[in-house]
Design a protein around this motif. Structure first.
Motif, mmCIF file in Angstrom:
data_model
loop_
_atom_site.group_PDB
_atom_site.id
_atom_site.type_symbol
_atom_site.label_atom_id
_atom_site.label_comp_id
_atom_site.label_asym_id
_atom_site.label_seq_id
_atom_site.Cartn_x
_atom_site.Cartn_y
_atom_site.Cartn_z
ATOM 1 N N LYS A 27 0.827 -1.200 0.000
ATOM 2 C CA LYS A 27 0.000 0.000 0.000
ATOM 3 C C LYS A 27 0.861 1.249 0.000
ATOM 4 O O LYS A 27 0.620 2.203 -0.749
ATOM 5 C CB LYS A 27 -0.918 0.001 1.225
ATOM 6 N N ARG B 7 1.397 4.082 -3.405
ATOM 7 C CA ARG B 7 1.162 5.532 -3.421
ATOM 8 C C ARG B 7 2.383 6.276 -3.947
ATOM 9 O O ARG B 7 2.255 7.209 -4.736
ATOM 10 C CB ARG B 7 0.806 6.026 -2.019
ATOM 11 N N GLU C 128 -9.147 11.329 5.428
ATOM 12 C CA GLU C 128 -8.250 10.228 5.083
ATOM 13 C C GLU C 128 -8.231 9.995 3.578
ATOM 14 O O GLU C 128 -7.164 9.857 2.958
ATOM 15 C CB GLU C 128 -8.703 8.951 5.798
ATOM 16 N N GLU C 129 -9.418 9.949 2.972
ATOM 17 C CA GLU C 129 -9.511 9.720 1.538
ATOM 18 C C GLU C 129 -8.889 10.872 0.754
ATOM 19 O O GLU C 129 -8.227 10.667 -0.272
ATOM 20 C CB GLU C 129 -10.968 9.532 1.137
ATOM 21 N N GLN D 223 -5.104 10.490 0.866
ATOM 22 C CA GLN D 223 -4.661 9.377 0.034
ATOM 23 C C GLN D 223 -4.666 9.735 -1.452
ATOM 24 O O GLN D 223 -3.833 9.248 -2.218
ATOM 25 C CB GLN D 223 -5.538 8.155 0.287
ATOM 26 N N ARG E 132 -4.117 4.033 8.201
ATOM 27 C CA ARG E 132 -4.821 4.145 6.920
ATOM 28 C C ARG E 132 -4.078 5.016 5.920
ATOM 29 O O ARG E 132 -4.222 4.819 4.706
ATOM 30 C CB ARG E 132 -6.228 4.701 7.141
ATOM 31 N N VAL E 133 -3.285 5.995 6.380
ATOM 32 C CA VAL E 133 -2.734 6.961 5.424
ATOM 33 C C VAL E 133 -1.210 6.959 5.312
ATOM 34 O O VAL E 133 -0.673 7.328 4.265
ATOM 35 C CB VAL E 133 -3.213 8.400 5.755
ATOM 36 N N THR F 39 2.712 6.365 4.788
ATOM 37 C CA THR F 39 3.700 5.539 4.088
ATOM 38 C C THR F 39 4.993 5.437 4.888
ATOM 39 O O THR F 39 5.793 4.532 4.662
ATOM 40 C CB THR F 39 4.037 6.127 2.708
#
Length: 301
Positions: free
Chosen positions: A32, A36, A230-231, A234, A252-253, A255
């Motif tokens: 994930k 990104r 959050e979305e 991302q 969730r976000v 890296t």
């Protein structure tokens, strides 16, 4: 208190299933993060959706980032006889979202002030790339005018707001941050902490920076706005460094993790909060789960 507890319970219920997958699939977590970073050009090129949709935060990307975003080498900072951190080195990659974690007073906000030029380091170097434009959402939220309405503060009183190269109806934009109808006419000075947070986010996230510095943006947010934020992060075509104590949000976000671990030490880690915590447990054993008081070395030690 009951309302806050209900919000926390709802957030936990919404995220627990996904986090269970995150914890039990190390390869998925890492994939994930890498996906990104590899999608940076695609994210930077996308157009901002200006349709009148509610609770859909979309953050306009600023100019494309060059190879150098932020680079720290043996960075050292302190005040008086207290050394906040030393030997801090990292390279922020294009598209990276860095969760900045640690105890209160550990130096997280000070790092942001170094990056914006408000403070100078005691040693080492900190380079911010020539293509970088910073948007800084600070923790105090004191840049708001208490006498203005929510609508006036967010839009400047204009019918339309500029999002990158597009225009969006101001009232529709306010609605994306859960300010609808009469709520847009509330005076800023009467707002709760969570509402002020949303106003500050709405105002700063449309400025077009390509590096967002967010200091505790999740404080007091309702679950729906949190998920929308959050979305938005991302899908953002830039870099983000975000201070937060919310491990669900960071899982969730993020890296990467930049962890202020005490004793003036800061660790740079590639991966999610859960991956970082697994690594910390390997290094510290059961002590990794125990809260510790932030301690510092003396300057010059």
């Amino acid at each position: 208190m009951a309302r806050l507890q209900k919000q926390n319970d709802s957030r936990r219920k919404l995220l627990e299933d996904e986090l269970q997958w995150v914890r039990t699939n190390p390869s998925g977590r890492h994939a994930k993060s890498q996906a990104r970073l590899k999608r940076y050009e695609e994210l930077a090129a996308q157009q901002v959706d200006t349709r009148e949709e509610e609770l859909r935060i979309r953050i306009p990307a600023g100019p494309r980032l060059g190879d150098l975003v932020v680079r720290a080498r043996d960075l050292k900072m302190g005040f008086g006889d207290k050394l906040l951190f030393e030997n801090l080195s990292f390279d922020l990659p294009r598209g990276g979202i860095v969760g900045v974690i640690g105890g209160n007073g550990a130096g997280k906000t000070t790092l942001f002030k170094l990056m914006t030029g408000k403070e100078k380091p005691l040693g080492g170097s900190l380079e911010v790339g020539p293509t970088v434009e910073i948007s800084y959402v600070d923790q105090l939220r004191d840049a708001l005018d208490p006498d203005k309405t929510v609508y006036e503060e967010i839009t400047g009183g204009n019918e339309y707001v500029a999002l990158a190269k597009s225009l969006m109806n101001g009232r529709a934009y306010c609605s994306r941050f859960n300010f609808k109808g009469a709520d847009q006419q509330k005076k800023v000075g009467t707002l709760s902490g969570g509402e002020r947070n949303r106003v500050h986010l709405a105002k700063l996230l449309r400025t077009g920076g390509n590096l967002l510095l967010l200091d505790e943006p999740t404080n007091d947010l309702d679950v729906a706005t949190l998920r929308s934020l959050e979305e938005g992060l991302q899908d953002f075509g830039g870099c983000v460094m975000v201070v937060s104590h919310d491990r669900y949000f960071l899982d969730r976000v993020a890296t990467h993790i930049l962890a202020f671990e005490g004793d003036s030490k800061v660790t740079w880690f590639e991966g999610s909060w859960s991956e970082y915590h697994e690594d910390r447990r390997k290094r510290f054993g059961d002590a990794a789960d125990k809260p510790v008081r932030v301690r510092f070395k003396p300057v010059g030690a």
